[in-house]
Design an enzyme around this catalytic site. Sequence first.
Site, PDB file in Angstrom:
ATOM      1  CG  ASP A 238     -24.363 -19.376 -23.849  1.00  0.00           C
ATOM      2  OD1 ASP A 238     -23.656 -18.417 -23.522  1.00  0.00           O
ATOM      3  OD2 ASP A 238     -24.018 -20.560 -23.662  1.00  0.00           O
TER       4      ASP A 238
ATOM      5  CG  ASP B 167     -25.506 -25.280 -24.476  1.00  0.00           C
ATOM      6  OD1 ASP B 167     -25.838 -24.691 -25.525  1.00  0.00           O
ATOM      7  OD2 ASP B 167     -24.482 -24.979 -23.829  1.00  0.00           O
TER       8      ASP B 167
ATOM      9  CE  LYS C 111     -21.009 -20.310 -21.043  1.00  0.00           C
ATOM     10  NZ  LYS C 111     -22.263 -20.327 -21.814  1.00  0.00           N
TER      11      LYS C 111
ATOM     12  CE  LYS D 214     -21.339 -27.672 -22.781  1.00  0.00           C
ATOM     13  NZ  LYS D 214     -21.760 -26.442 -23.444  1.00  0.00           N
TER      14      LYS D 214
END
Length: 350
Positions: A230, A179, A257, A149
Amino acid sequence: MKASSKKYTLNFKVPSGTSRGVMTQKETWYIILKDANAFGIGECGILRGLSVDDLPDYEQQLAWACNNIHLGKDELLHHLRAYPSIQFGLEQALLSLQSKDPFELFPSDFTKKGSPIPINGLIWMGDEAYMLKQLEQKLKDGFGCIKMKIGAIDFEKEVSILKSIRKNFTPEEIELRVDANGAFSPEEAMEKLEKLSEFKIHSIEQPIKAGQWEEMAKLCKKTPLPIALDEELIGVFDVTQKEKLLQTIQPQYIILKPSLVGGIKGSQEWIDLAEKQSIGWWITSALESNIGLNAIAQYTYSLDTTMPQGLGTGSLFTNNIASPLEVAEGKLFYSRTNGWDMDLIQEICT
């Protein structure tokens, strides 16, 4: 059949940072179904500040679902289309109730023979020393795919971490994913993508904030490294709108997700549309407990994909529900030698 819900608060072992802040706790909800001789359980994994269903009437909608369980899956899912985490919890609970083993929702070699799912090792945001410490541990743990991240500390420091990885490991030895959680501005994004591409990165998730379709489309067209959407997928419920988004932006990958995009049904719609356009995909958990992670993992295995998935979040909590899920050598296993913590599950179900 009777349905009820129960709130449960997960406590992080270590405060976990993203570009949206640091988390120490994460609330979740369970839907419990009871029939004459069986029970089912599913997790509504809401993620405060990110889930589109982080709304004031969330508990009211959850209660409505339990009080109207007799309406059946299709009608319930239609009514709850703006509450994807509740949709997914219901899907899990109904599959659980119908299964011989309430925790084996998709019987397969994953649950029966110990066949693993390759996963990425996740490095949370923090200062440079903390991120390097996590990296060292993930490499010791045998991960061949690392997801880092970025966007919380100085970009040049993040670049130096990536540089040090590439000095020691080739792309064939370690696959790197990053990310950004929308941390870059559209004006600076391309320059940063150029810089990141020097390190042979597999992909970058959500370089700019969601909702800027035209800007994201420009990036995806000219990017020197693959872009994965995402947060961009969250809140897009209609199939026609999903198709329009993919056709407009034309990303290299999408990341699903289930708790945020409408569970199994919602995820499958995205996958079918992506494959029609030759867009790659993988599945990621969203900080669910082992109840939700178990469902996501079993569904993922049923899709017969070899790409590393984002399913390594089960060990983040001090009070997770003990389960057969086990991470070893960069893979997720369903180990029959480990059982579910039935005492805690019984406590939740009463």
